[in-house]
Write an enzyme that holds these catalytic residues in place. Structure first.
Site, PDB file in Angstrom:
ATOM      1  N   GLY A   1     -50.262   3.778 -74.063  1.00  9.09           N
ATOM      2  CA  GLY A   1     -49.809   4.543 -75.219  1.00  9.09           C
ATOM      3  C   GLY A   1     -48.871   5.658 -74.783  1.00  9.09           C
TER       4      GLY A   1
ATOM      5  NE  ARG B   1     -58.852  16.722 -79.937  1.00  7.70           N
ATOM      6  CZ  ARG B   1     -58.740  18.033 -79.876  1.00  7.70           C
ATOM      7  NH1 ARG B   1     -59.439  18.796 -80.681  1.00  7.70           N
ATOM      8  NH2 ARG B   1     -57.949  18.603 -78.985  1.00  7.70           N
TER       9      ARG B   1
ATOM     10  CB  ILE C   1     -56.374  11.107 -69.181  1.00  4.67           C
ATOM     11  CG1 ILE C   1     -55.737  11.209 -67.784  1.00  4.67           C
ATOM     12  CG2 ILE C   1     -55.742  12.127 -70.118  1.00  4.67           C
ATOM     13  CD1 ILE C   1     -54.205  11.129 -67.784  1.00  4.67           C
ATOM     14  CB  THR C   2     -60.273   8.377 -72.183  1.00  4.23           C
ATOM     15  OG1 THR C   2     -59.283   7.429 -71.789  1.00  4.23           O
ATOM     16  CG2 THR C   2     -60.786   8.034 -73.575  1.00  4.23           C
TER      17      THR C   2
ATOM     18  CB  ILE D   1     -51.096   9.826 -71.836  1.00 12.40           C
ATOM     19  CG1 ILE D   1     -51.391  10.932 -72.860  1.00 12.40           C
ATOM     20  CG2 ILE D   1     -51.255  10.387 -70.421  1.00 12.40           C
ATOM     21  CD1 ILE D   1     -52.784  11.557 -72.746  1.00 12.40           C
ATOM     22  N   GLY D   2     -49.856   6.943 -71.267  1.00  9.99           N
ATOM     23  CA  GLY D   2     -49.645   5.844 -70.314  1.00  9.99           C
ATOM     24  C   GLY D   2     -48.160   5.628 -70.025  1.00  9.99           C
TER      25      GLY D   2
ATOM     26  CG  HIS E   1     -60.357  18.887 -71.568  1.00  5.32           C
ATOM     27  ND1 HIS E   1     -59.410  19.859 -71.471  1.00  5.32           N
ATOM     28  CD2 HIS E   1     -59.771  17.862 -72.227  1.00  5.32           C
ATOM     29  CE1 HIS E   1     -58.299  19.439 -72.056  1.00  5.32           C
ATOM     30  NE2 HIS E   1     -58.491  18.236 -72.529  1.00  5.32           N
TER      31      HIS E   1
ATOM     32  N   GLY F   1     -54.243   1.698 -70.429  1.00  6.74           N
ATOM     33  CA  GLY F   1     -53.807   2.388 -71.646  1.00  6.74           C
ATOM     34  C   GLY F   1     -52.306   2.605 -71.505  1.00  6.74           C
TER      35      GLY F   1
HETATM   36  N1  APR Z   1     -58.519  -1.181 -73.189  1.00  2.00           N
HETATM   37  C1  APR Z   1     -57.242  -0.843 -72.898  1.00  2.00           C
HETATM   38  N2  APR Z   1     -56.478  -0.098 -73.709  1.00  2.00           N
HETATM   39  C2  APR Z   1     -57.018   0.315 -74.852  1.00  2.00           C
HETATM   40  C3  APR Z   1     -58.336   0.003 -75.234  1.00  2.00           C
HETATM   41  C4  APR Z   1     -59.096  -0.793 -74.335  1.00  2.00           C
HETATM   42  N3  APR Z   1     -60.346  -1.148 -74.611  1.00  2.00           N
HETATM   43  N4  APR Z   1     -58.582   0.573 -76.427  1.00  2.00           N
HETATM   44  C5  APR Z   1     -57.471   1.217 -76.788  1.00  2.00           C
HETATM   45  N5  APR Z   1     -56.516   1.059 -75.849  1.00  2.00           N
HETATM   46  C6  APR Z   1     -55.147   1.555 -75.818  1.00  2.00           C
HETATM   47  C7  APR Z   1     -54.462   1.575 -77.170  1.00  2.00           C
HETATM   48  O1  APR Z   1     -54.003   0.276 -77.511  1.00  2.00           O
HETATM   49  C8  APR Z   1     -53.344   2.557 -76.930  1.00  2.00           C
HETATM   50  O2  APR Z   1     -52.146   1.923 -76.545  1.00  2.00           O
HETATM   51  O3  APR Z   1     -55.121   2.908 -75.401  1.00  2.00           O
HETATM   52  C9  APR Z   1     -53.840   3.419 -75.765  1.00  2.00           C
HETATM   53  C10 APR Z   1     -53.993   4.877 -76.114  1.00  2.00           C
HETATM   54  O4  APR Z   1     -52.736   5.374 -76.324  1.00  2.00           O
HETATM   55  P1  APR Z   1     -52.403   6.460 -77.460  1.00  2.00           P
HETATM   56  O5  APR Z   1     -53.112   6.087 -78.687  1.00  2.00           O
HETATM   57  O6  APR Z   1     -50.930   6.630 -77.498  1.00  2.00           O
HETATM   58  O7  APR Z   1     -53.108   7.778 -76.881  1.00  2.00           O
HETATM   59  P2  APR Z   1     -52.570   8.839 -75.813  1.00  2.00           P
HETATM   60  O8  APR Z   1     -51.828   9.899 -76.515  1.00  2.00           O
HETATM   61  O9  APR Z   1     -51.911   8.119 -74.691  1.00  2.00           O
HETATM   62  O10 APR Z   1     -53.955   9.480 -75.334  1.00  2.00           O
HETATM   63  C11 APR Z   1     -54.898   8.702 -74.639  1.00  2.00           C
HETATM   64  O11 APR Z   1     -55.966  10.637 -73.692  1.00  2.00           O
HETATM   65  O12 APR Z   1     -55.818  12.881 -74.237  1.00  2.00           O
HETATM   66  C12 APR Z   1     -56.567  11.736 -74.338  1.00  2.00           C
HETATM   67  O13 APR Z   1     -57.720  12.013 -76.382  1.00  2.00           O
HETATM   68  C13 APR Z   1     -56.690  11.338 -75.769  1.00  2.00           C
HETATM   69  O14 APR Z   1     -58.300   9.653 -75.443  1.00  2.00           O
HETATM   70  C14 APR Z   1     -56.939   9.878 -75.669  1.00  2.00           C
HETATM   71  C15 APR Z   1     -56.179   9.467 -74.407  1.00  2.00           C
END
Ligand code: APR
Length: 320
Positions: A12, A83, A119-120, A14-15, A176, A10
Site C-alpha cells: 500500500g 486507521r 509497522i502495522t 507505506i509499502g 506507539h 503489504g
Molecule cells: N497480506 C498481505 N497484504 C495485506 C493483507 C494480508 N493479509 N491484508 C491487507 N493487506 C494489504 C492491503 O491490500 C494494502 O495494500 O496491506 C496494504 C496496506 O496498505 P495501505 O492500506 O495503503 O496502508 P498503509 O498506509 O501502507 O499502512 C499500513 O501501517 O501505519 C500502519 O496503521 C497502519 O496498519 C497500517 C499499516
C-alpha cells in the site's frame, strides 16, 4: 557477494514508499507482496521505471505468492488495514491480528533468518503477535514506532525553537499510542537540553507540554488531514533507517519496539525502548534513568500495551 533481498509485506502507501527508498538507496533487490492482485506487480513495474531516471540498480518485483520472499534478508510488514478518521489504533486489533497470523506463517515458511520490522498498528501488540506467529527469535523481530515518534517530536521542537531539524535529537519511549512518553530529559538541541534551551529562549513549560501532546497525537493529526489514509512518508523513512542499521551492522541506538525482558520493570513484552541494532538484530536494550514522572508515564504505557496483548490472547487461542 549476492545482493541483499528486501521483502515488503503489504504494498500500500507505506509499502510503495519503502520500495522506492530501498531501491533508490540500492539496499538490495526488492520484492513487494500483497494479497491484492495486480497491486504489487503494478507498483513494482512503475518503480522499476524510475531506475533509468534516478540511476539506481535494483530489481523490483511484485507478487501474491509467499514463495517469492524466500531467503529475504529483511522483511518489512505493513500489511493490514490502516486507521480511518475517528478509528483508534486499538479498533484495528481484531482485523490486523488475523493479518499477522498469515504474514507470520509466510515468514516462518520462507525466510526464517530474516530481520523483521513490523509497522502495522496497533504496533506494540502486532509486533508481539507477529513474533509469536512466526516463531523467529525475539532479537530478529522489532517494531517501528520510536524512530517515527521521535522524528515527529524533533520536528515540532525544531519549529518551536526556530532551529534546524538536523540539530534536534528528541527521544520518545513507551508504546506507539496516546500513552507514548516523550522524554524531555534526553532530548537536546545539539547537546543543549530542551528544557534549558526553552528557558534561554523564553519558551514556557505550557508550550513544551503542547508539543508533547502534539507528538502523542502526531499520527491522528495526519489521519484527520488526509481523510482517506494515514501517514506514509515518515513511517517508511523510519523503517528504512532501521533496516540500514541491520544490513550495515551499524550498532545504531534507535528507539524501537523491542522485546524487553528484565529491564524497565518489564517481563517479556514489546515496548518502545532505546535498542541497539546491528548484524544480530536487536543486540541490546539500553535502560536509561527516568524521572519519577517519566517512569510512571512509562508504566501507564506498558500497561496499555499489556492490555492489548491480553486482548490478542483472547482473540486467538494459539496465542494464549
Ligand atoms: N497480506 C498481505 N497484504 C495485506 C493483507 C494480508 N493479509 N491484508 C491487507 N493487506 C494489504 C492491503 O491490500 C494494502 O495494500 O496491506 C496494504 C496496506 O496498505 P495501505 O492500506 O495503503 O496502508 P498503509 O498506509 O501502507 O499502512 C499500513 O501501517 O501505519 C500502519 O496503521 C497502519 O496498519 C497500517 C499499516
Amino acid at each position: 557477494m549476492a545482493r541483499k533481498k528486501i521483502a515488503l509485506i503489504g504494498s500500500g502507501m507505506i509499502g510503495g514508499t519503502l520500495a522506492h527508498l530501498a531501491a533508490k538507496k540500492e539496499m538490495g533487490d526488492v520484492v513487494l507482496f500483497d494479497i491484492a492482485e495486480g497491486l504489487p506487480q503494478g507498483k513494482a513495474l512503475d518503480l522499476s521505471q524510475c531506475g533509468p531516471i534516478e540511476g539506481f540498480d535494483a530489481k523490483i518485483s511484485g507478487t501474491n505468492d509467499y514463495a517469492d520472499i524466500a531467503g529475504a534478508d529483511v522483511v518489512i510488514v505493513t500489511a493490514g488495514v490502516p486507521r480511518k478518521p475517528g478509528m483508534s489504533r486499538d479498533d484495528l486489533l481484531g482485523i490486523n491480528l488475523k493479518v499477522m497470523k498469515a504474514v507470520g506463517e509466510g515468514i516462518k515458511n520462507n525466510c526464517p533468518d530474516a530481520f523483521v520490522i513490523c509497522i502495522t498498528n496497533p504496533l506494540d501488540a502486532m509486533v508481539w503477535a507477529l513474533r509469536e506467529f512466526s516463531g523467529l527469535p525475539h532479537n530478529k523481530v522489532v517494531g517501528m514506532a520510536g524512530v517515527l515518534d521521535s522524528a515527529r517530536f524533533a520536528t515540532f521542537l525544531a519549529w518551536e525553537f526556530g532551529v534546524s531539524t538536523k540539530d534536534v535529537n528528541a527521544f520518545v519511549l513507551g508504546g506507539h499510542g496516546d500513552t507514548m512518553v516523550p522524554v524531555l530529559s534526553y532530548s537536546t538541541v545539539n547537546g543543549i537540553p530542551v528544557n534549558d534551551l526553552a528557558k534561554i529562549k523564553g519558551i514556557s513549560e505550557e508550550r513544551i507540554d503542547d508539543i508533547v501532546q502534539r507528538t502523542r497525537g502526531g499520527g491522528g493529526e495526519i489521519v484527520g488531514l488526509l481523510k482517506t489514509g494515514s501517514a506514509y512518508y515518515a513511517p517508511a523513512t523510519s523503517a528504512i533507517a532501521m533496516a540500514e542499521a541491520y544490513l550495515g551492522d551499524q550498532k545504531r541506538i534507535l528507539p524501537c519496539a523491542a522485546y524487553v525482558e528484565g529491564k524497565y520493570g518489564v517481563d517479556g513484552l514489546y515496548v518502545g525502548v532505546p535498542a541497539m541494532i546491528g548484524a544480530n538484530g536487536i543486540e541490546d536494550v539500553v535502560e536509561i534513568e527516568l524521572s519519577d514522572e517519566e517512569a510512571s508515564n512509562l508504566k501507564v504505557s506498558i500497561d496499555a500495551v499489556e492490555e492489548l496483548v491480553d486482548a490478542c490472547k483472547g482473540m486467538d487461542e494459539t496465542l494464549a
